[in-house]
Design a protein around this motif. Structure first.
Motif, PDB file in Angstrom:
ATOM      1  N   PHE A  24       0.854  -1.192   0.000  1.00  0.00           N
ATOM      2  CA  PHE A  24       0.000   0.000   0.000  1.00  0.00           C
ATOM      3  C   PHE A  24       0.893   1.246   0.000  1.00  0.00           C
ATOM      4  CE2 PHE A  24      -2.894  -3.196   1.711  1.00  0.00           C
ATOM      5  CZ  PHE A  24      -4.022  -2.954   0.946  1.00  0.00           C
ATOM      6  N   PHE A  25       0.474   2.259  -0.744  1.00  0.00           N
ATOM      7  CA  PHE A  25       1.187   3.540  -0.824  1.00  0.00           C
ATOM      8  C   PHE A  25       2.692   3.348  -1.018  1.00  0.00           C
ATOM      9  CE2 PHE A  25      -2.850   4.630   1.217  1.00  0.00           C
ATOM     10  CZ  PHE A  25      -3.237   5.708   0.439  1.00  0.00           C
ATOM     11  N   ARG A  26       3.038   2.395  -1.899  1.00  0.00           N
ATOM     12  CA  ARG A  26       4.459   2.157  -2.195  1.00  0.00           C
ATOM     13  C   ARG A  26       5.073   3.463  -2.722  1.00  0.00           C
ATOM     14  NH1 ARG A  26       6.357  -2.820  -6.089  1.00  0.00           N
ATOM     15  NH2 ARG A  26       8.585  -2.660  -5.749  1.00  0.00           N
ATOM     16  N   ASP A  27       6.240   3.803  -2.242  1.00  0.00           N
ATOM     17  CA  ASP A  27       6.862   5.097  -2.570  1.00  0.00           C
ATOM     18  C   ASP A  27       5.860   6.215  -2.291  1.00  0.00           C
ATOM     19  OD1 ASP A  27       9.403   4.098  -3.411  1.00  0.00           O
ATOM     20  OD2 ASP A  27       8.418   3.360  -5.204  1.00  0.00           O
ATOM     21  N   THR A  63       1.826  11.381  -2.479  1.00  0.00           N
ATOM     22  CA  THR A  63       1.689  12.759  -1.986  1.00  0.00           C
ATOM     23  C   THR A  63       1.660  13.718  -3.165  1.00  0.00           C
ATOM     24  OG1 THR A  63       2.914  12.106  -0.034  1.00  0.00           O
ATOM     25  CG2 THR A  63       2.700  14.463  -0.405  1.00  0.00           C
ATOM     26  N   ARG A  64       2.570  13.502  -4.116  1.00  0.00           N
ATOM     27  CA  ARG A  64       2.604  14.411  -5.274  1.00  0.00           C
ATOM     28  C   ARG A  64       1.332  14.261  -6.122  1.00  0.00           C
ATOM     29  NH1 ARG A  64       5.881  17.895  -8.051  1.00  0.00           N
ATOM     30  NH2 ARG A  64       5.091  18.141 -10.159  1.00  0.00           N
ATOM     31  N   VAL A  74      -0.740  16.570  -9.042  1.00  0.00           N
ATOM     32  CA  VAL A  74      -1.215  15.976 -10.299  1.00  0.00           C
ATOM     33  C   VAL A  74      -2.740  15.949 -10.369  1.00  0.00           C
ATOM     34  CG1 VAL A  74      -1.133  13.891 -11.730  1.00  0.00           C
ATOM     35  CG2 VAL A  74       0.910  14.650 -10.508  1.00  0.00           C
ATOM     36  N   LEU A  75      -3.383  15.411  -9.327  1.00  0.00           N
ATOM     37  CA  LEU A  75      -4.857  15.329  -9.373  1.00  0.00           C
ATOM     38  C   LEU A  75      -5.511  16.709  -9.394  1.00  0.00           C
ATOM     39  CD1 LEU A  75      -5.729  12.236  -7.185  1.00  0.00           C
ATOM     40  CD2 LEU A  75      -6.186  12.549  -9.614  1.00  0.00           C
ATOM     41  N   PRO A  76      -5.077  17.665  -8.527  1.00  0.00           N
ATOM     42  CA  PRO A  76      -5.707  18.990  -8.594  1.00  0.00           C
ATOM     43  C   PRO A  76      -5.611  19.609  -9.992  1.00  0.00           C
ATOM     44  CG  PRO A  76      -4.381  18.800  -6.609  1.00  0.00           C
ATOM     45  CD  PRO A  76      -4.125  17.559  -7.403  1.00  0.00           C
ATOM     46  N   LYS A  77      -4.444  19.431 -10.662  1.00  0.00           N
ATOM     47  CA  LYS A  77      -4.265  20.015 -11.998  1.00  0.00           C
ATOM     48  C   LYS A  77      -5.197  19.333 -13.009  1.00  0.00           C
ATOM     49  CE  LYS A  77      -0.547  21.401 -14.982  1.00  0.00           C
ATOM     50  NZ  LYS A  77       0.743  21.007 -15.462  1.00  0.00           N
ATOM     51  N   LEU A  78      -5.272  18.002 -12.917  1.00  0.00           N
ATOM     52  CA  LEU A  78      -6.160  17.264 -13.838  1.00  0.00           C
ATOM     53  C   LEU A  78      -7.622  17.642 -13.578  1.00  0.00           C
ATOM     54  CD1 LEU A  78      -4.598  13.669 -13.901  1.00  0.00           C
ATOM     55  CD2 LEU A  78      -4.890  15.206 -15.859  1.00  0.00           C
ATOM     56  N   MET A  79      -7.971  17.784 -12.299  1.00  0.00           N
ATOM     57  CA  MET A  79      -9.364  18.112 -11.973  1.00  0.00           C
ATOM     58  C   MET A  79      -9.732  19.510 -12.444  1.00  0.00           C
ATOM     59  SD  MET A  79      -9.731  16.302  -8.270  1.00  0.00           S
ATOM     60  CE  MET A  79     -11.340  16.952  -7.928  1.00  0.00           C
ATOM     61  N   GLN A  80      -8.765  20.393 -12.374  1.00  0.00           N
ATOM     62  CA  GLN A  80      -9.006  21.749 -12.882  1.00  0.00           C
ATOM     63  C   GLN A  80      -9.268  21.682 -14.388  1.00  0.00           C
ATOM     64  OE1 GLN A  80      -5.674  24.287 -12.198  1.00  0.00           O
ATOM     65  NE2 GLN A  80      -6.924  26.105 -11.954  1.00  0.00           N
ATOM     66  N   SER A 136      -4.831   1.953  -2.860  1.00  0.00           N
ATOM     67  CA  SER A 136      -4.238   3.177  -2.287  1.00  0.00           C
ATOM     68  C   SER A 136      -4.830   4.384  -3.005  1.00  0.00           C
ATOM     69  CB  SER A 136      -2.713   3.179  -2.460  1.00  0.00           C
ATOM     70  OG  SER A 136      -2.143   2.034  -1.865  1.00  0.00           O
ATOM     71  N   LEU A 137      -4.919   4.281  -4.344  1.00  0.00           N
ATOM     72  CA  LEU A 137      -5.537   5.367  -5.117  1.00  0.00           C
ATOM     73  C   LEU A 137      -6.991   5.562  -4.702  1.00  0.00           C
ATOM     74  CD1 LEU A 137      -4.496   4.779  -8.835  1.00  0.00           C
ATOM     75  CD2 LEU A 137      -4.143   6.858  -7.513  1.00  0.00           C
ATOM     76  N   ALA A 138      -7.713   4.454  -4.558  1.00  0.00           N
ATOM     77  CA  ALA A 138      -9.132   4.539  -4.189  1.00  0.00           C
ATOM     78  C   ALA A 138      -9.290   5.230  -2.835  1.00  0.00           C
ATOM     79  CB  ALA A 138      -9.758   3.139  -4.166  1.00  0.00           C
ATOM     80  N   MET A 139      -8.403   4.901  -1.887  1.00  0.00           N
ATOM     81  CA  MET A 139      -8.484   5.544  -0.557  1.00  0.00           C
ATOM     82  C   MET A 139      -8.248   7.040  -0.686  1.00  0.00           C
ATOM     83  SD  MET A 139      -6.477   2.974   1.994  1.00  0.00           S
ATOM     84  CE  MET A 139      -6.301   1.344   1.321  1.00  0.00           C
ATOM     85  N   MET A 140      -7.257   7.393  -1.530  1.00  0.00           N
ATOM     86  CA  MET A 140      -6.946   8.811  -1.714  1.00  0.00           C
ATOM     87  C   MET A 140      -8.132   9.545  -2.340  1.00  0.00           C
ATOM     88  SD  MET A 140      -3.467   9.957  -3.531  1.00  0.00           S
ATOM     89  CE  MET A 140      -4.186  10.424  -5.065  1.00  0.00           C
ATOM     90  N   LEU A 141      -8.727   8.925  -3.371  1.00  0.00           N
ATOM     91  CA  LEU A 141      -9.864   9.555  -4.060  1.00  0.00           C
ATOM     92  C   LEU A 141     -11.069   9.638  -3.133  1.00  0.00           C
ATOM     93  CD1 LEU A 141      -9.389   7.749  -7.478  1.00  0.00           C
ATOM     94  CD2 LEU A 141      -9.027  10.186  -7.044  1.00  0.00           C
ATOM     95  N   ASP A 142     -11.250   8.594  -2.324  1.00  0.00           N
ATOM     96  CA  ASP A 142     -12.366   8.571  -1.378  1.00  0.00           C
ATOM     97  C   ASP A 142     -12.258   9.766  -0.410  1.00  0.00           C
ATOM     98  OD1 ASP A 142     -14.653   7.053  -0.249  1.00  0.00           O
ATOM     99  OD2 ASP A 142     -13.359   6.998   1.532  1.00  0.00           O
ATOM    100  N   GLY A 143     -11.014  10.070  -0.016  1.00  0.00           N
ATOM    101  CA  GLY A 143     -10.776  11.201   0.893  1.00  0.00           C
ATOM    102  C   GLY A 143     -11.151  12.528   0.247  1.00  0.00           C
ATOM    103  N   LEU A 144     -11.140  12.592  -1.081  1.00  0.00           N
ATOM    104  CA  LEU A 144     -11.489  13.852  -1.771  1.00  0.00           C
ATOM    105  C   LEU A 144     -12.997  13.978  -1.983  1.00  0.00           C
ATOM    106  CD1 LEU A 144      -8.700  13.874  -4.549  1.00  0.00           C
ATOM    107  CD2 LEU A 144      -8.721  15.091  -2.362  1.00  0.00           C
ATOM    108  N   ASP A 145     -13.729  12.923  -1.620  1.00  0.00           N
ATOM    109  CA  ASP A 145     -15.190  12.955  -1.673  1.00  0.00           C
ATOM    110  C   ASP A 145     -15.712  13.335  -3.069  1.00  0.00           C
ATOM    111  OD1 ASP A 145     -17.241  12.260  -0.126  1.00  0.00           O
ATOM    112  OD2 ASP A 145     -17.521  14.192   0.870  1.00  0.00           O
TER     113      ASP A 145
END
Ligand SMILES: C[S@@+](CC[C@H](N)C(=O)[O-])C[C@H]1O[C@@H](n2cnc3c(N)ncnc32)[C@H](O)[C@@H]1O
Length: 273
Positions: free
Chosen positions: A74-77, A82-83, A88-94, A117-126
């Motif tokens: 999970f969350f390898r590297d 974090t980046r 990356v995601l904020p820029k893509l979402m914009q 790990s990605l799913a958990m991160m995305l879930d946190g962004l609601d």
């Protein structure tokens, strides 16, 4: 293992999965083939290779499966995640604010820790509550790894490699033999068995591809072909994420920083000028 059997195995792996088997790995290969040998009722490797040469499909699949390296966590590297989250995601979402749709592919997903790990991160962004549709696709050639990913069932040791107690309490349910990921996170991911040597047409336009810690098992020509075809499936402002220590070996990309690359121009367009 006999020299001609070793070279047959190396050719089989290269042809069917793009994987390189070097002489230093001969002992490891023998160790990995022993369970296959027993499962198929052979007393030694020689008759196994005789049968393999007769094009016995089930046996070839089992041999390739046994040679796969499925190491992941999970969350390898974690700095890459974090980046992803901060840049990356904020820029893509914009850039996708109008369509509110993101398509993400975990291309060598192994037993699922990367995509969850990605799913958990995305879930946190609601994102769902904010009207976003996120397609999270996870593929791997290994049927065994993919079955584990689909089950979303892990040991305590596997969870402790990368997850905090809060993550575990929030996203997993304890069961007798381990922990199972929440149905909500599982439902976010579409799993499919897929060989990176095959055609990528079914994937459509992608915003983010994670292809981490698999390319270095491939020969240079396969690596370039995989990277070029990934560039064609990425939208022009999409991002390819390699393993933290991997460098992009294709002029189809511009490297943003370690592991993060963006396509320069699809090879098909570059070819015509
Ligand atoms: C070391 S794991 C990496 C897992 C994850 N991406 C990570 O970085 O933690 C490499 C994965 O690549 C898969 N793989 C190897 N050859 C492949 C191929 N030709 N097509 C698809 N997957 C492949 C293996 O089955 C294995 O699960």
């Amino acid at each position: 293992m006999r020299a001609d059997d070793f070279s047959y195995l190396a050719r089989l792996l290269r042809r069917r999965a793009g994987l390189i088997l070097t002489q230093e790995k001969a002992t490891l290969a023998m160790r990995r083939l022993e369970p296959v040998m027993r499962r198929f009722g052979f007393r030694s490797l020689e008759p196994l290779f005789q049968e393999l040469r007769l094009d016995c499909e089930g046996l070839a699949d089992a041999v390739i499966e046994a040679m796969m390296v499925n190491e992941t966590c999970f969350f390898r590297d974690s700095h890459q995640f974090t980046r992803l989250q901060t840049h990356v995601l904020p820029k893509l979402m914009q850039a996708r604010a109008r369509d509110k749709r993101l398509r993400i592919w975990s291309a060598a997903a192994s037993s699922g820790q990367e995509v969850y790990s990605l799913a958990m991160m995305l879930d946190g962004l609601d994102l769902a509550a904010r009207g976003w549709q996120v397609d999270l696709i996870a593929t791997d050639l290994s049927g065994e790894a993919l079955a584990r990913a689909q089950a979303g069932h892990y040991t305590q040791f596997e969870l402790q490699r990368g997850l905090s107690f809060e993550d575990i309490a929030r996203h997993f349910r304890a069961q007798e033999s381990g922990f199972t990921i929440s149905p909500r996170l599982k439902a976010m991911v579409k799993f499919r068995r897929f060989n990176l040597l095959d055609s990528y047409g079914w994937l459509g336009d992608l915003d983010l591809i994670l292809c981490r810690n698999v390319l270095f098992y491939f020969d240079p020509a396969t690596r370039t072909s995989v990277l070029d075809r990934m560039a064609e499936t990425l939208s022009p402002d999409g991002v390819l994420l390699l393993g933290a220590t991997e460098r992009v070996a294709s002029d189809a990309y511009r490297e943003i920083e370690a592991g993060f690359c963006t396509p320069v121009q699809p090879p098909s367009l570059r070819a015509v000028g």
